[in-house]
Design a protein around this motif. Structure first.
Motif, PDB file in Angstrom:
ATOM      1  N   LYS A   1      -5.715  25.186   0.548  1.00  0.00           N
ATOM      2  CA  LYS A   1      -7.130  25.508   0.736  1.00  0.00           C
ATOM      3  C   LYS A   1      -7.977  24.317   0.343  1.00  0.00           C
ATOM      4  CE  LYS A   1      -8.511  29.614  -0.667  1.00  0.00           C
ATOM      5  NZ  LYS A   1      -8.711  30.806  -1.521  1.00  0.00           N
ATOM      6  N   PRO A   2      -9.029  24.030   1.099  1.00  0.00           N
ATOM      7  CA  PRO A   2      -9.939  22.956   0.692  1.00  0.00           C
ATOM      8  C   PRO A   2     -10.661  23.330  -0.593  1.00  0.00           C
ATOM      9  CG  PRO A   2     -10.779  24.091   2.637  1.00  0.00           C
ATOM     10  CD  PRO A   2      -9.439  24.674   2.347  1.00  0.00           C
ATOM     11  N   ALA A   3     -11.045  22.308  -1.353  1.00  0.00           N
ATOM     12  CA  ALA A   3     -11.717  22.543  -2.628  1.00  0.00           C
ATOM     13  C   ALA A   3     -12.953  21.646  -2.717  1.00  0.00           C
ATOM     14  CB  ALA A   3     -10.772  22.248  -3.782  1.00  0.00           C
ATOM     15  N   PRO A   4     -13.967  22.067  -3.481  1.00  0.00           N
ATOM     16  CA  PRO A   4     -15.164  21.244  -3.639  1.00  0.00           C
ATOM     17  C   PRO A   4     -14.851  19.956  -4.409  1.00  0.00           C
ATOM     18  CG  PRO A   4     -15.318  23.249  -4.954  1.00  0.00           C
ATOM     19  CD  PRO A   4     -14.075  23.350  -4.161  1.00  0.00           C
ATOM     20  N   PRO A   5     -15.681  18.925  -4.244  1.00  0.00           N
ATOM     21  CA  PRO A   5     -15.442  17.653  -4.943  1.00  0.00           C
ATOM     22  C   PRO A   5     -15.367  17.848  -6.455  1.00  0.00           C
ATOM     23  CG  PRO A   5     -17.154  17.396  -3.295  1.00  0.00           C
ATOM     24  CD  PRO A   5     -16.831  18.865  -3.361  1.00  0.00           C
ATOM     25  N   GLY A   6     -14.420  17.154  -7.074  1.00  0.00           N
ATOM     26  CA  GLY A   6     -14.244  17.235  -8.510  1.00  0.00           C
ATOM     27  C   GLY A   6     -13.212  18.247  -8.956  1.00  0.00           C
ATOM     28  N   THR A   7     -12.696  19.045  -8.039  1.00  0.00           N
ATOM     29  CA  THR A   7     -11.704  20.062  -8.392  1.00  0.00           C
ATOM     30  C   THR A   7     -10.371  19.425  -8.762  1.00  0.00           C
ATOM     31  OG1 THR A   7     -12.733  21.608  -6.865  1.00  0.00           O
ATOM     32  CG2 THR A   7     -10.521  22.132  -7.578  1.00  0.00           C
ATOM     33  N   GLY A   8      -9.963  18.413  -8.008  1.00  0.00           N
ATOM     34  CA  GLY A   8      -8.673  17.779  -8.232  1.00  0.00           C
ATOM     35  C   GLY A   8      -7.586  18.451  -7.422  1.00  0.00           C
ATOM     36  N   VAL A   9      -6.363  18.043  -7.664  1.00  0.00           N
ATOM     37  CA  VAL A   9      -5.214  18.620  -6.961  1.00  0.00           C
ATOM     38  C   VAL A   9      -4.632  19.728  -7.830  1.00  0.00           C
ATOM     39  CG1 VAL A   9      -2.926  18.171  -6.012  1.00  0.00           C
ATOM     40  CG2 VAL A   9      -4.714  16.440  -5.810  1.00  0.00           C
TER      41      VAL A   9
ATOM     42  N   GLU B   1       0.802  -1.215   0.000  1.00  0.00           N
ATOM     43  CA  GLU B   1       0.000   0.000   0.000  1.00  0.00           C
ATOM     44  C   GLU B   1       0.839   1.271   0.000  1.00  0.00           C
ATOM     45  OE1 GLU B   1      -2.655  -0.177   3.288  1.00  0.00           O
ATOM     46  OE2 GLU B   1      -3.674  -1.944   2.547  1.00  0.00           O
ATOM     47  N   LEU B   2       2.140   1.182   0.272  1.00  0.00           N
ATOM     48  CA  LEU B   2       2.969   2.373   0.363  1.00  0.00           C
ATOM     49  C   LEU B   2       3.428   2.831  -1.014  1.00  0.00           C
ATOM     50  CD1 LEU B   2       5.142   1.679   3.485  1.00  0.00           C
ATOM     51  CD2 LEU B   2       3.244   3.242   3.265  1.00  0.00           C
ATOM     52  N   PHE B   3       3.362   4.133  -1.209  1.00  0.00           N
ATOM     53  CA  PHE B   3       3.755   4.762  -2.466  1.00  0.00           C
ATOM     54  C   PHE B   3       4.953   5.649  -2.185  1.00  0.00           C
ATOM     55  CE2 PHE B   3       3.451   8.700  -4.923  1.00  0.00           C
ATOM     56  CZ  PHE B   3       3.525   8.200  -6.207  1.00  0.00           C
ATOM     57  N   GLU B   4       5.982   5.549  -2.995  1.00  0.00           N
ATOM     58  CA  GLU B   4       7.152   6.403  -2.802  1.00  0.00           C
ATOM     59  C   GLU B   4       7.438   7.191  -4.069  1.00  0.00           C
ATOM     60  OE1 GLU B   4      11.425   4.457  -3.909  1.00  0.00           O
ATOM     61  OE2 GLU B   4      10.600   4.005  -1.961  1.00  0.00           O
TER      62      GLU B   4
ATOM     63  N   GLU C   1      -0.651  14.304  -2.853  1.00  0.00           N
ATOM     64  CA  GLU C   1      -1.130  13.068  -3.475  1.00  0.00           C
ATOM     65  C   GLU C   1      -0.735  11.842  -2.670  1.00  0.00           C
ATOM     66  OE1 GLU C   1       0.309  13.206  -7.502  1.00  0.00           O
ATOM     67  OE2 GLU C   1      -1.457  14.315  -8.196  1.00  0.00           O
ATOM     68  N   ALA C   2       0.464  11.843  -2.094  1.00  0.00           N
ATOM     69  CA  ALA C   2       0.903  10.719  -1.264  1.00  0.00           C
ATOM     70  C   ALA C   2       0.050  10.604  -0.003  1.00  0.00           C
ATOM     71  CB  ALA C   2       2.372  10.865  -0.894  1.00  0.00           C
ATOM     72  N   ALA C   3      -0.467  11.742   0.482  1.00  0.00           N
ATOM     73  CA  ALA C   3      -1.319  11.740   1.668  1.00  0.00           C
ATOM     74  C   ALA C   3      -2.738  11.278   1.346  1.00  0.00           C
ATOM     75  CB  ALA C   3      -1.364  13.131   2.291  1.00  0.00           C
ATOM     76  N   GLY C   4      -3.121  11.285   0.083  1.00  0.00           N
ATOM     77  CA  GLY C   4      -4.453  10.830  -0.292  1.00  0.00           C
ATOM     78  C   GLY C   4      -5.483  11.940  -0.364  1.00  0.00           C
ATOM     79  N   ILE C   5      -5.043  13.170  -0.503  1.00  0.00           N
ATOM     80  CA  ILE C   5      -5.962  14.305  -0.639  1.00  0.00           C
ATOM     81  C   ILE C   5      -6.270  14.457  -2.132  1.00  0.00           C
ATOM     82  CG2 ILE C   5      -6.264  16.767  -0.256  1.00  0.00           C
ATOM     83  CD1 ILE C   5      -4.138  16.477   2.004  1.00  0.00           C
TER      84      ILE C   5
ATOM     85  N   VAL D   1       6.876   9.416   1.061  1.00  0.00           N
ATOM     86  CA  VAL D   1       6.223   8.112   1.171  1.00  0.00           C
ATOM     87  C   VAL D   1       4.841   8.331   1.763  1.00  0.00           C
ATOM     88  CG1 VAL D   1       6.304   5.867   2.315  1.00  0.00           C
ATOM     89  CG2 VAL D   1       8.396   6.886   1.477  1.00  0.00           C
ATOM     90  N   GLY D   2       3.827   7.678   1.180  1.00  0.00           N
ATOM     91  CA  GLY D   2       2.471   7.790   1.708  1.00  0.00           C
ATOM     92  C   GLY D   2       1.648   6.577   1.363  1.00  0.00           C
ATOM     93  N   ASP D   3       0.548   6.407   2.082  1.00  0.00           N
ATOM     94  CA  ASP D   3      -0.346   5.279   1.800  1.00  0.00           C
ATOM     95  C   ASP D   3      -1.589   5.722   1.037  1.00  0.00           C
ATOM     96  OD1 ASP D   3      -1.739   6.620   3.752  1.00  0.00           O
ATOM     97  OD2 ASP D   3      -2.021   4.873   5.041  1.00  0.00           O
ATOM     98  N   ARG D   4      -1.675   7.003   0.702  1.00  0.00           N
ATOM     99  CA  ARG D   4      -2.816   7.587  -0.008  1.00  0.00           C
ATOM    100  C   ARG D   4      -4.134   7.404   0.744  1.00  0.00           C
ATOM    101  NH1 ARG D   4      -1.432   6.255  -6.341  1.00  0.00           N
ATOM    102  NH2 ARG D   4       0.426   7.531  -6.388  1.00  0.00           N
TER     103      ARG D   4
END
Length: 186
Positions: A128-136, A41-44, A147-151, A70-73
């Motif tokens: 800043k938080p974004a509405p669903p569908g905005t993306g990163v 599950e770990l992504f590097e 992205e590694a954190a899963g946001i 490194v993150g698990d998303r």
């Protein structure tokens, strides 16, 4: 998904988006544990590779310094710095350090709970938080950490330095400052 080989500095083979193999890592502590996170599950992601040298009586001693995220998303992310004479050893050291020092990021669905601004050294990062569908919507170093954190939905801006190492550490500090309110928990 097949791994793509990326060449950096024209002689350093690096694999992008590869999964850490914990079986091969030699660490000082034999009880290497990432607290219930499975290895697959770990992504590097390698963020930066620097060639560094030290002047000695026998001449220059050259080595490589690598920053790895490194993150698990799924809300956990860590950053590590490794230094060795070759890339592979540097990446292993950095990934091991990042895996041992992962932080838990509070999420509000697919985004962060609130806006956060951090200044760490010369780096200034705004998330800043974004509405669903905005993306990163983020630049290089911030995008990698987020992205590694899963946001999945976030808007960010790097206001200070262009130094990727500083921006990675500033983003990690910004994610540490996030708090979940009582309203959002229910």
């Amino acid at each position: 998904m097949p791994e793509k080989e990326v060449w950096n500095f024209n002689f350093l083979p690096l694999k992008e988006g590869c999964v850490i193999s914990m079986n091969n890592m030699n660490t000082k502590n034999s009880n290497f544990n990432l607290s219930n996170i499975q290895e697959s599950e770990l992504f590097e992601k390698v963020v930066q590779v620097n060639r560094v040298s030290k002047k000695t009586a026998g001449g220059d001693k050259r080595s490589l310094s690598v920053i790895v995220v490194v993150g698990d998303r799924k809300g956990r992310v860590g950053v590590g710095l490794g230094k060795a004479s070759d890339v592979q050893s540097s990446v292993k050291k950095a990934a091991a350090y990042a895996g041992k020092h992962m932080i838990l990021v509070p999420l509000n669905g697919r985004t962060i709970p609130h806006q956060v601004f951090i200044k760490l050294g010369a780096a200034k990062v705004l998330l800043k938080p974004a509405p669903p569908g905005t993306g990163v919507i983020a630049g290089g170093a911030v995008r990698t950490v987020v992205e590694a954190a899963g946001i999945h939905d976030v808007v960010s801006k790097i206001l200070g330095t262009k130094n990727q190492a500083s921006n990675v550490y500033a983003t990690l500090e910004a994610l540490k400052k996030l708090k979940v309110s009582k309203r959002q928990e229910t």
